[in-house]
Design a protein around this motif. Structure first.
Motif, PDB file in Angstrom:
ATOM      1  N   ARG A 226       0.813  -1.216   0.000  1.00 20.64           N
ATOM      2  CA  ARG A 226       0.000   0.000   0.000  1.00 20.64           C
ATOM      3  C   ARG A 226       0.846   1.265   0.000  1.00 20.64           C
ATOM      4  NH1 ARG A 226      -5.288  -0.890   3.928  1.00 20.64           N
ATOM      5  NH2 ARG A 226      -6.253  -2.547   2.689  1.00 20.64           N
ATOM      6  N   PHE A 227       1.823   1.323   0.891  1.00 18.11           N
ATOM      7  CA  PHE A 227       2.608   2.552   0.974  1.00 18.11           C
ATOM      8  C   PHE A 227       3.429   2.772  -0.296  1.00 18.11           C
ATOM      9  CE2 PHE A 227       2.707   3.333   5.822  1.00 18.11           C
ATOM     10  CZ  PHE A 227       1.785   4.359   5.691  1.00 18.11           C
ATOM     11  N   ALA A 228       3.911   1.687  -0.914  1.00 24.95           N
ATOM     12  CA  ALA A 228       4.664   1.842  -2.156  1.00 24.95           C
ATOM     13  C   ALA A 228       3.747   2.375  -3.270  1.00 24.95           C
ATOM     14  CB  ALA A 228       5.283   0.514  -2.556  1.00 24.95           C
ATOM     15  N   CYS A 229       2.529   1.857  -3.338  1.00 20.89           N
ATOM     16  CA  CYS A 229       1.573   2.354  -4.341  1.00 20.89           C
ATOM     17  C   CYS A 229       1.204   3.810  -4.071  1.00 20.89           C
ATOM     18  CB  CYS A 229       0.323   1.494  -4.348  1.00 20.89           C
ATOM     19  SG  CYS A 229       0.586  -0.200  -4.946  1.00 20.89           S
ATOM     20  N   LEU A 230       0.997   4.155  -2.805  1.00 17.46           N
ATOM     21  CA  LEU A 230       0.649   5.533  -2.472  1.00 17.46           C
ATOM     22  C   LEU A 230       1.825   6.471  -2.733  1.00 17.46           C
ATOM     23  CD1 LEU A 230      -1.346   4.878   0.829  1.00 17.46           C
ATOM     24  CD2 LEU A 230      -2.275   5.560  -1.402  1.00 17.46           C
ATOM     25  N   ALA A 231       3.048   5.951  -2.562  1.00 17.18           N
ATOM     26  CA  ALA A 231       4.218   6.765  -2.896  1.00 17.18           C
ATOM     27  C   ALA A 231       4.245   7.060  -4.397  1.00 17.18           C
ATOM     28  CB  ALA A 231       5.503   6.047  -2.467  1.00 17.18           C
ATOM     29  N   ARG A 232       3.945   6.049  -5.201  1.00 15.75           N
ATOM     30  CA  ARG A 232       3.874   6.278  -6.646  1.00 15.75           C
ATOM     31  C   ARG A 232       2.734   7.223  -6.988  1.00 15.75           C
ATOM     32  NH1 ARG A 232       6.394   3.433 -10.530  1.00 15.75           N
ATOM     33  NH2 ARG A 232       5.644   5.267 -11.649  1.00 15.75           N
ATOM     34  N   MET A 233       1.662   7.206  -6.193  1.00 17.02           N
ATOM     35  CA  MET A 233       0.572   8.164  -6.386  1.00 17.02           C
ATOM     36  C   MET A 233       1.089   9.590  -6.224  1.00 17.02           C
ATOM     37  SD  MET A 233      -2.787   8.681  -3.944  1.00 17.02           S
ATOM     38  CE  MET A 233      -1.767   9.421  -2.653  1.00 17.02           C
ATOM     39  N   LEU A 234       1.882   9.828  -5.177  1.00 15.72           N
ATOM     40  CA  LEU A 234       2.439  11.164  -4.967  1.00 15.72           C
ATOM     41  C   LEU A 234       3.378  11.552  -6.098  1.00 15.72           C
ATOM     42  CD1 LEU A 234       3.239  11.200  -1.134  1.00 15.72           C
ATOM     43  CD2 LEU A 234       1.280  12.184  -2.307  1.00 15.72           C
ATOM     44  N   VAL A 235       4.182  10.593  -6.554  1.00 15.71           N
ATOM     45  CA  VAL A 235       5.098  10.885  -7.672  1.00 15.71           C
ATOM     46  C   VAL A 235       4.295  11.279  -8.922  1.00 15.71           C
ATOM     47  CG1 VAL A 235       6.797   9.856  -9.240  1.00 15.71           C
ATOM     48  CG2 VAL A 235       6.938   9.402  -6.763  1.00 15.71           C
ATOM     49  N   ALA A 236       3.205  10.561  -9.171  1.00 15.37           N
ATOM     50  CA  ALA A 236       2.369  10.882 -10.341  1.00 15.37           C
ATOM     51  C   ALA A 236       1.737  12.259 -10.206  1.00 15.37           C
ATOM     52  CB  ALA A 236       1.299   9.807 -10.513  1.00 15.37           C
ATOM     53  N   LEU A 237       1.290  12.617  -8.987  1.00 17.24           N
ATOM     54  CA  LEU A 237       0.712  13.945  -8.783  1.00 17.24           C
ATOM     55  C   LEU A 237       1.736  15.029  -9.054  1.00 17.24           C
ATOM     56  CD1 LEU A 237      -1.431  13.389  -5.563  1.00 17.24           C
ATOM     57  CD2 LEU A 237      -2.278  14.024  -7.827  1.00 17.24           C
ATOM     58  N   ARG A 238       2.946  14.821  -8.552  1.00 11.66           N
ATOM     59  CA  ARG A 238       3.983  15.838  -8.786  1.00 11.66           C
ATOM     60  C   ARG A 238       4.352  15.925 -10.266  1.00 11.66           C
ATOM     61  NH1 ARG A 238       6.087  14.127  -3.454  1.00 11.66           N
ATOM     62  NH2 ARG A 238       5.936  15.952  -2.094  1.00 11.66           N
ATOM     63  N   ALA A 239       4.150  14.814 -10.986  1.00  9.21           N
ATOM     64  CA  ALA A 239       4.441  14.812 -12.415  1.00  9.21           C
ATOM     65  C   ALA A 239       3.275  15.365 -13.242  1.00  9.21           C
ATOM     66  CB  ALA A 239       4.782  13.393 -12.872  1.00  9.21           C
ATOM     67  N   GLY A 240       2.173  15.751 -12.560  1.00  3.46           N
ATOM     68  CA  GLY A 240       1.032  16.315 -13.257  1.00  3.46           C
ATOM     69  C   GLY A 240       0.161  15.290 -13.953  1.00  3.46           C
ATOM     70  N   ASP A 241       0.113  14.060 -13.423  1.00  2.00           N
ATOM     71  CA  ASP A 241      -0.665  12.992 -14.041  1.00  2.00           C
ATOM     72  C   ASP A 241      -1.681  12.458 -13.024  1.00  2.00           C
ATOM     73  OD1 ASP A 241      -1.701  10.909 -15.462  1.00  2.00           O
ATOM     74  OD2 ASP A 241       0.216   9.932 -15.914  1.00  2.00           O
ATOM     75  N   PRO A 242      -2.785  13.166 -12.806  1.00  3.73           N
ATOM     76  CA  PRO A 242      -3.772  12.718 -11.815  1.00  3.73           C
ATOM     77  C   PRO A 242      -4.434  11.391 -12.189  1.00  3.73           C
ATOM     78  CG  PRO A 242      -4.615  14.560 -13.070  1.00  3.73           C
ATOM     79  CD  PRO A 242      -3.179  14.438 -13.454  1.00  3.73           C
ATOM     80  N   THR A 243      -4.549  11.085 -13.484  1.00 10.61           N
ATOM     81  CA  THR A 243      -5.138   9.805 -13.883  1.00 10.61           C
ATOM     82  C   THR A 243      -4.289   8.636 -13.375  1.00 10.61           C
ATOM     83  OG1 THR A 243      -6.096  10.807 -15.858  1.00 10.61           O
ATOM     84  CG2 THR A 243      -5.890   8.402 -15.839  1.00 10.61           C
ATOM     85  N   ALA A 244      -2.975   8.738 -13.550  1.00 10.36           N
ATOM     86  CA  ALA A 244      -2.082   7.689 -13.056  1.00 10.36           C
ATOM     87  C   ALA A 244      -2.131   7.633 -11.536  1.00 10.36           C
ATOM     88  CB  ALA A 244      -0.661   7.944 -13.541  1.00 10.36           C
ATOM     89  N   ALA A 245      -2.259   8.813 -10.913  1.00 13.90           N
ATOM     90  CA  ALA A 245      -2.312   8.845  -9.452  1.00 13.90           C
ATOM     91  C   ALA A 245      -3.529   8.072  -8.951  1.00 13.90           C
ATOM     92  CB  ALA A 245      -2.344  10.290  -8.962  1.00 13.90           C
ATOM     93  N   VAL A 246      -4.684   8.269  -9.616  1.00 12.22           N
ATOM     94  CA  VAL A 246      -5.895   7.539  -9.221  1.00 12.22           C
ATOM     95  C   VAL A 246      -5.711   6.045  -9.433  1.00 12.22           C
ATOM     96  CG1 VAL A 246      -8.314   7.166  -9.816  1.00 12.22           C
ATOM     97  CG2 VAL A 246      -7.432   9.490  -9.588  1.00 12.22           C
ATOM     98  N   ALA A 247      -5.030   5.670 -10.500  1.00 15.25           N
ATOM     99  CA  ALA A 247      -4.796   4.253 -10.773  1.00 15.25           C
ATOM    100  C   ALA A 247      -3.908   3.625  -9.682  1.00 15.25           C
ATOM    101  CB  ALA A 247      -4.170   4.088 -12.150  1.00 15.25           C
ATOM    102  N   TRP A 248      -2.903   4.376  -9.246  1.00 18.63           N
ATOM    103  CA  TRP A 248      -2.040   3.853  -8.175  1.00 18.63           C
ATOM    104  C   TRP A 248      -2.823   3.712  -6.865  1.00 18.63           C
ATOM    105  CZ3 TRP A 248       2.040   1.188  -8.784  1.00 18.63           C
ATOM    106  CH2 TRP A 248       2.917   1.404  -9.837  1.00 18.63           C
ATOM    107  N   LEU A 249      -3.765   4.624  -6.664  1.00 19.02           N
ATOM    108  CA  LEU A 249      -4.593   4.483  -5.465  1.00 19.02           C
ATOM    109  C   LEU A 249      -5.438   3.206  -5.543  1.00 19.02           C
ATOM    110  CD1 LEU A 249      -5.778   5.441  -2.807  1.00 19.02           C
ATOM    111  CD2 LEU A 249      -7.307   6.946  -4.101  1.00 19.02           C
ATOM    112  N   ARG A 250      -5.965   2.949  -6.745  1.00 26.47           N
ATOM    113  CA  ARG A 250      -6.758   1.724  -6.913  1.00 26.47           C
ATOM    114  C   ARG A 250      -5.890   0.492  -6.660  1.00 26.47           C
ATOM    115  NH1 ARG A 250     -11.202  -0.309  -9.606  1.00 26.47           N
ATOM    116  NH2 ARG A 250     -10.888  -2.391 -10.475  1.00 26.47           N
ATOM    117  N   ARG A 251      -4.676   0.507  -7.124  1.00 29.46           N
ATOM    118  CA  ARG A 251      -3.790  -0.638  -6.926  1.00 29.46           C
ATOM    119  C   ARG A 251      -3.471  -0.815  -5.438  1.00 29.46           C
ATOM    120  NH1 ARG A 251       1.761  -1.864 -10.351  1.00 29.46           N
ATOM    121  NH2 ARG A 251       2.668  -3.413  -8.921  1.00 29.46           N
ATOM    122  N   ALA A 252      -3.328   0.284  -4.738  1.00 24.03           N
ATOM    123  CA  ALA A 252      -3.044   0.207  -3.295  1.00 24.03           C
ATOM    124  C   ALA A 252      -4.157  -0.520  -2.559  1.00 24.03           C
ATOM    125  CB  ALA A 252      -2.856   1.607  -2.729  1.00 24.03           C
ATOM    126  N   GLU A 253      -5.389  -0.353  -3.059  1.00 24.91           N
ATOM    127  CA  GLU A 253      -6.523  -0.980  -2.378  1.00 24.91           C
ATOM    128  C   GLU A 253      -6.485  -2.499  -2.454  1.00 24.91           C
ATOM    129  OE1 GLU A 253      -9.774   0.910  -4.299  1.00 24.91           O
ATOM    130  OE2 GLU A 253      -9.857   2.546  -2.851  1.00 24.91           O
TER     131      GLU A 253
END
Length: 867
Positions: free
Chosen positions: A750-777
């Motif tokens: 979970r934390f690794a997926c959420l970390a990638r979510m933050l990386v995606a947000l900083r990269a300006g890719d909210p779609t990927a961020a949402v996908a990483w959140l789904r994977r964390a679940e």
């Protein structure tokens, strides 16, 4: 000799110079000593054995001087006389151990064992002297042969296999020293009878007092009366002040013994069940003693379990009673015969020394223990000696031939006994060998299997002669196998248990032993078996609670503790500790500080807690106050502990927690930082420090703390996941690589997926961020991490701290929706669209409002997969 003694027909003791064997005294004495030393020589350096040696010697501060209060050696030795030892008053024995502990710093165990062997040798010489003196007086017309017969009997006593355990192990010194001083007392008493006056009797009285200070010989007054009656006549014995003074001492020590052992005498509290009644138990004990005396065969062992057949229908009960009856008849008949009066004295001696340790008195002696026959056997040998002298005849040549034959027989029997004695000595000085021997003798007895399991447990924890046979884990495996065997035998042979209570106790003990060695399933099974026999017993529910707790069955454990608190008597000495355990369960497993606080307070209110347990209760209550009660009260409780113990880390953690929950971020961070310097991988401190740093915006400090924890425990996946997450929150360039490395090993961490979510947000890719959140679940939760709560808080703080773009609000809204706060989530997304109608996350926001965040909608995050 005074005139009154002459008038009574009491002849003086013949001088040793009057015997035809006077030149052999030194040779005979040396032979006895050498034989005893040879018999007691094996395994002199064997480590301490389980039981009394550890209780009364190794772990006894009176002996070792270890433990509070620290006192000068002289004062400690004086204090030995001012209290009981366990439930016995045996200060001279304990003092002798204390002196030797001081004298022999290196090889204490060997020197103490050598001393015991030498005391037994001295006792054999004293018995020789006592028997010679008594036989001269009781059989005056055979007085010339008395020393030789006495020597023969002393050899039998010194080398009899039945007495090996008295001088080899089991703290037999109580019996040895009691015998030493009792025999000295008798020699002085005989002098007092012969010469009159009070000087010799004073020495006799003092020696008897010393005997009582080792092991009370409360039946000795009967022996003294029998001897005085045989030598002076019944009337003079009844008027003898010596008899009454000895009787007074015996009464005093009998009362003292009964008072100090009052709990041991309560049969209901005894560990093993008893069978029959006191008289039948005593009769079986007498049978065992006589069998071992006459035929000391392979059935000799260090422990004889209570015979389950004991009762009026048991033939051996009648054998024992028959032996006692024959002895009583022999006493009555020989007491009237001046020529055989010594037989009566010997038999009275035997029975008087045996009765206080027979089954007639409480439960102290569950069955016959051979070392308890140490002094009684001396009386039996006296009776035999009188008979031998009478059998020898009056004609001098015949006397010499028969006495010579007796001596040869004693030497032959002694020579035959020596190898058996040495084997028994080696067995007696090994906890495991003793237990294995008992198990071979009683292979179907579940109680014996429990005893053997305890021996394996001891071999695992202590140095033993068998330590070289394998690693400690081997002994734990043997212990587990033996416990399982004991459980199976209990099902096959229920006759070994007197009632449901004793059966339940047995299963509870097995449950505890399984629990101690980590066999939790077996522990719980035994606790449930105890429930079948005593469903309302507090200890049954305690074992169930411990079993459920060990297996992580928290709801069952909670129910068991609730039941335990209901059935546990208010005056139970363990109530405070049990309430403390329940409070700990409620706080740390159910996160219910309000309920836990009640039990922490109740535990303190029992007044049974002290030292560490009291401190645990105080700090538990303090933590509960901080979490659910008056935070200030908890803070003050923790500070009070810190004032008394400035290095108490648990108290410091509670102070830090108080500051954290009171939003004193800088104070909390400062205390947590100091705690982490001392324990870099403490999970609670790491989480608390991360929370404080998050509020202060010092994410890099928290990231560094987690990196130190990972270095301390590189295989700890939980620490590594936290390190990845906090590094991402800190905006570390290494965060993505750390996350990918962890995801290779744990694809849905979970934390690794959420970390990638933050990386995606900083990269300006909210779609990927949402996908990483789904994977964390899809991943499992980490202990006490509360990943989604923590992620939502971090997103909010990072946006406020302008360390994430506004699109982070969309992820935060999705996390709030997962927690059931749909209105707040929709409000956040609507506000984002109003402020960023053409922003990079606008299409994600519209999709969320149209699907997952519409009123009444449930579901997952959008199904887009991360690139």
């Amino acid at each position: 000799m005074n005139a009154s003694d002459q008038q009574a027909g009491l002849s003086p003791l013949p001088s040793p110079s009057g015997t035809p064997f006077r030149g052999l005294y030194w040779v005979g004495g040396l032979a006895i000593v050498i034989a005893v030393v040879v018999a007691g020589a094996p395994a002199l350096d064997a480590p301490w054995i389980q039981g009394d040696e550890h209780i009364f010697i190794v772990n006894n501060p009176d002996v070792t001087g270890v433990g509070p209060p620290t006192k000068p050696t002289g004062n400690r030795w004086i204090d030995i006389f001012l209290h009981t030892h366990e439930d016995l008053y045996q200060p001279l024995t304990i003092l002798s151990y204390a002196i030797e502990w001081k004298l022999w710093p290196e090889l204490r165990v060997m020197h103490i064992r050598v001393t015991d062997v030498l005391i037994h040798a001295i006792n054999a010489l004293l018995l020789w002297a006592v028997l010679a003196a008594l036989l001269r007086r009781l059989v005056p017309d055979r007085s010339a042969m008395a020393p030789v017969v006495a020597w023969t009997l002393a050899v039998v006593w010194a080398l009899h296999p039945m007495l090996v355990t008295a001088y080899t192990a089991d703290m037999g010194r109580t019996h040895l020293l009691a015998a030493t001083f009792t025999l000295l007392s008798l020699l002085a008493h005989l002098r007092a009878i012969e010469r009159g006056g009070w000087g010799w009797f004073a020495l006799s009285f003092l020696a008897l007092l010393c005997a009582m200070l080792n092991k009370p010989v409360v039946g000795w007054v009967v022996v003294v009366f029998a001897i005085e009656a045989a030598l002076l006549g019944l009337r003079r014995a009844l008027r003898s002040p010596r008899v009454y003074l000895v009787g007074l001492m015996c009464v005093v020590f009998a009362v003292l013994t009964l008072w100090t052992t009052r709990e041991s005498l309560e049969l209901a509290r005894w560990k093993l069940p008893l069978f029959g009644d006191p008289l039948t138990r005593a009769a079986v004990g007498m049978w065992i003693y006589l069998r071992n005396f006459v035929a000391p065969g392979p059935w000799l062992s260090a422990w004889v379990p209570p015979d389950v057949h004991t009762g009026w229908g048991y033939p051996l009960v009648w054998v024992g009673l028959g032996a006692l009856g024959i002895g009583a008849v022999a006493v009555l008949r020989t007491a009237r015969n001046e020529r055989l009066r010594g037989v009566a004295v010997g038999l009275v001696w035997c029975v008087a020394m045996w009765l206080p340790v027979s089954g007639l008195v409480g439960a102290r002696v569950l069955a016959a223990q051979d070392r308890y026959f140490y002094l009684p056997m001396a009386g039996l040998l006296l009776a035999i000696g009188v008979g031998l002298l009478r059998w020898a005849g009056a004609a001098q040549p015949r006397v010499r031939r028969r006495i010579f034959g007796i001596c040869v027989l004693a030497i032959v029997l002694g020579g035959m006994a020596l190898p058996w004695d040495r084997q028994l000595t080696r067995m007696s000085r090994s906890t495991l060998r003793r237990a294995l021997r008992v198990a071979r003798l009683h292979p179907d007895d579940p109680r014996v299997m429990e005893y053997l399991a305890a021996a394996y447990d001891f071999a695992h924890d202590h140095e033993t002669p068998e330590s070289r046979e394998g690693p400690p884990e081997m002994f734990l495996g043997k212990m587990a196998e033996t416990l399982e065997r004991a459980a199976d035998l209990a099902e096959q042979h229920p006759e070994y248990f007197a009632d449901d209570h004793s059966r339940a106790e047995f299963h509870r003990r097995l449950s505890f032993d399984f629990w101690r060695i980590g066999r939790y399933e077996q522990s719980l099974a035994q606790a449930r078996r105890a429930y079948d026999f005593e469903p309302d017993a507090p200890t049954t529910w305690l074992r169930l609670a411990h079993g459920y707790r060990a297996l992580g069955r928290w709801k069952d454990a909670r129910a068991a503790y609730e039941k335990l608190t209901q059935v546990l008597p208010p005056d139970d000495s363990t109530r405070g500790l049990r309430l403390l355990e329940f409070a700990d369960l409620l706080l740390n497993r159910f996160n219910d500080p309000a309920e836990a606080l009640k039990y922490y307070r109740a535990a303190q209110a029992t007044g049974q807690l002290n030292g560490r347990t009291l401190q645990v209760a105080i700090l538990g209550a303090a933590r509960c106050e901080v979490l659910a009660g008056s935070g200030r009260d908890g803070f003050q409780l923790a500070l009070a502990v810190l004032r008394g113990d400035p290095n108490n880390l648990s108290a410091a953690q509670i102070v830090a927690l108080y500051h954290l929950r009171s939003h004193h971020w800088e104070d909390a961070a400062r205390i947590y930082r100091e705690l982490l310097r001392r324990m870099a991988n403490d999970y609670e401190c790491l989480r608390g420090y991360t929370n404080a740093c998050a509020q202060l915006g010092t994410w890099a400090d928290a990231a560094s703390a987690w990196q130190r924890a990972v270095r301390a425990e590189p295989d700890n996946v939980t620490f590594r996941a936290w390190a990845v997450w906090v590094a991402a929150c800190a905006g570390s360039d290494a965060a993505q690589g750390m996350a990918d490395e962890l995801l290779e090993r744990r694809p849905h961490n979970r934390f690794a997926c959420l970390a990638r979510m933050l990386v995606a947000l900083r990269a300006g890719d909210p779609t990927a961020a949402v996908a990483w959140l789904r994977r964390a679940e899809q991943g499992p939760a980490l202990p006490l991490a509360r990943e989604y709560v923590r992620a939502e808080m971090a997103l909010r703080l990072l946006v406020e701290q302008k360390k994430l773009p506004p699109e982070a609000t969309l992820l935060r809204a999705l996390l709030l929706a997962r927690r059931g706060d749909g209105d707040t989530a929709r409000g956040l997304v609507t506000k984002y669209l109003q402020e960023n109608p053409t922003g990079p996350g606008a299409h994600v926001a519209r999709e969320l409002l149209a699907n997952e965040l519409r009123p009444g909608a449930t579901g997952s995050a959008p199904s887009s997969q991360p690139g």
